[in-house]
Design a protein around this motif. Structure first.
Motif, PDB file in Angstrom:
ATOM      1  N   ALA A  63       0.829  -1.208   0.000  1.00 27.73           N
ATOM      2  CA  ALA A  63       0.000   0.000   0.000  1.00 27.73           C
ATOM      3  C   ALA A  63       0.860   1.253   0.000  1.00 27.73           C
ATOM      4  N   SER A  64       1.962   1.212   0.729  1.00 27.74           N
ATOM      5  CA  SER A  64       2.872   2.360   0.771  1.00 27.74           C
ATOM      6  C   SER A  64       4.237   1.895   1.252  1.00 27.74           C
ATOM      7  N   ILE A  65       5.214   2.756   1.044  1.00 28.16           N
ATOM      8  CA  ILE A  65       6.585   2.444   1.446  1.00 28.16           C
ATOM      9  C   ILE A  65       7.137   3.610   2.255  1.00 28.16           C
ATOM     10  N   SER A  66       7.671   3.314   3.428  1.00 33.29           N
ATOM     11  CA  SER A  66       8.322   4.326   4.258  1.00 33.29           C
ATOM     12  C   SER A  66       9.828   4.111   4.171  1.00 33.29           C
ATOM     13  N   LYS A  67      10.540   5.160   3.720  1.00 37.98           N
ATOM     14  CA  LYS A  67      11.980   5.027   3.519  1.00 37.98           C
ATOM     15  C   LYS A  67      12.748   5.895   4.507  1.00 37.98           C
ATOM     16  N   ASN A  68      13.892   5.401   4.923  1.00 35.91           N
ATOM     17  CA  ASN A  68      14.785   6.119   5.817  1.00 35.91           C
ATOM     18  C   ASN A  68      15.965   6.686   5.024  1.00 35.91           C
ATOM     19  N   ALA A  69      16.686   7.604   5.646  1.00 35.34           N
ATOM     20  CA  ALA A  69      17.798   8.260   4.962  1.00 35.34           C
ATOM     21  C   ALA A  69      18.915   7.290   4.613  1.00 35.34           C
ATOM     22  N   ASP A  70      19.060   6.200   5.381  1.00 35.70           N
ATOM     23  CA  ASP A  70      20.157   5.259   5.139  1.00 35.70           C
ATOM     24  C   ASP A  70      19.821   4.193   4.107  1.00 35.70           C
TER      25      ASP A  70
END
Length: 343
Positions: free
Chosen positions: A226-233
């Motif tokens: 449904a969605s993707i949460s991405k981090n800076a690393d």
């Protein structure tokens, strides 16, 4: 007449914290006959001295206003408010403002002393928000009532993709508190004709916050992202339509092809000794170590889904996806894909 000590929108909060507005609805008997008695024969409504308005009709206890140098007294003809001496008083009536200093007298006696006789429709509002006592005589009075009510805390549930699905934890304890609401109250002809909610100022209740886990080790093949949460690393979380989450450490852009047993030299067992099945992926073990769990989606929308690096036979930045039939392999061909390396 509308009484507003301050502009409602800008200063209502500050006004209500310090205001003690006493509304006195005096009956028509406060004429020449009332001047001869200590009792107003009136209905008194007190606001700002308790959590909500107090109507002095015998249904409630008499409030203590001694800190304001005022005293509520009752007699055979009703209630009246007695004043200590040397209080600065301003009386507003018919567009005029009269000033005086109180004696030890009731409010009804003070009005009579100042030559003010109320008509049958007039009321007296007593505003204690400032150092001086302000009496306003008018037929219609609007004031703002501050009401405090007990409020139970709410429980707020927050998804935590780092917690295993089926587990939860309290990260903030809830606490009951007090909710403060403002009502506009309109009196006319000695009667309350309107009481309307204006706004809720604040609440001292503290929400209880509960985190619930959504992390799973795998998802079904029919579940979709449904969605993707991405981090800076480069790490992140895949959030699925079912509410489940998969955490990934890296998202790799790669080229995908397809293979099946019995074609092109492919065997029925893998380099790691397992039997081939959908979800088996051949990799370059120098790029993706054997045993790595992955979630694979092609850039044109084909979801291969949950998979494990169990086989070899490709070189470089490529993955070879196992399908059960040669026809599926031909239809798949060669496609660009994203390989999410699962934690």
């Amino acid at each position: 007449m509308v009484l507003r000590t301050h502009d409602l929108r800008k200063k209502l909060r500050e006004h209500l914290k310090s205001s003690a507005l006493i509304l006195i609805a005096l009956a028509a008997v406060l004429g020449s006959s009332a001047a001869a008695t200590d009792w107003a024969g009136a209905l008194y409504i007190l606001t700002g001295v308790e959590d909500s308005a107090i109507v002095l009709d015998g249904s409630q206890d008499i409030p203590d206003l001694s800190d304001r140098m005022m005293y509520v007294a009752s007699g055979s003809k009703g209630y009246d408010i007695r004043l200590d001496s040397k209080l600065d008083v301003t009386i507003r009536h018919d567009g005029q403002a009269l000033t005086t200093v109180s004696k030890k007298e009731s409010i009804s006696a003070l009005l009579t002393r100042m030559g003010i006789t109320l008509s049958p429709l007039e009321m007296v509002a007593v505003d204690l928000s400032d150092q001086e006592l302000v009496l306003t005589v008018a037929e219609d009075v609007t004031y703002y009532d501050e009401v405090r009510e007990a409020e139970a805390f709410n429980t707020v549930r927050v998804a935590n993709p780092d917690l295993p699905k089926g587990t939860e934890r309290v990260v903030q304890e809830g606490m009951d508190g007090i909710r403060t609401s403002i009502y506009e109250v309109v009196w006319s002809n000695g009667k309350c004709i309107s009481r309307q909610f204006v706004e809720e100022l604040d609440s001292t209740a503290v929400d209880q916050i509960v985190e619930y886990g959504t992390a799973v080790s795998s998802v079904g093949r029919t579940d979709r992202i449904a969605s993707i949460s991405k981090n800076a690393d480069g790490s992140g979380t895949l959030i699925f339509e079912s509410g489940a989450t998969l955490n990934f450490s890296q998202a790799k852009s790669m080229t995908a092809t397809a293979y099946t047993a019995g074609h092109g030299g492919a065997d029925y067992t893998t380099a790691t000794g397992t039997f081939v099945e959908v979800g088996t992926v051949a990799v370059d073990k120098n790029v993706i170590p054997l045993g790595t769990r992955m979630y694979i989606v092609t850039n044109d929308g084909i979801v291969y889904g949950m998979s494990v690096a169990r086989d070899t036979g490709v070189k470089g930045n490529k993955v070879d996806l196992y399908y059960n039939s040669y026809r599926e392999c031909i239809e798949f061909g060669r496609r660009s894909c994203t390989v999410y390396i699962l934690e």
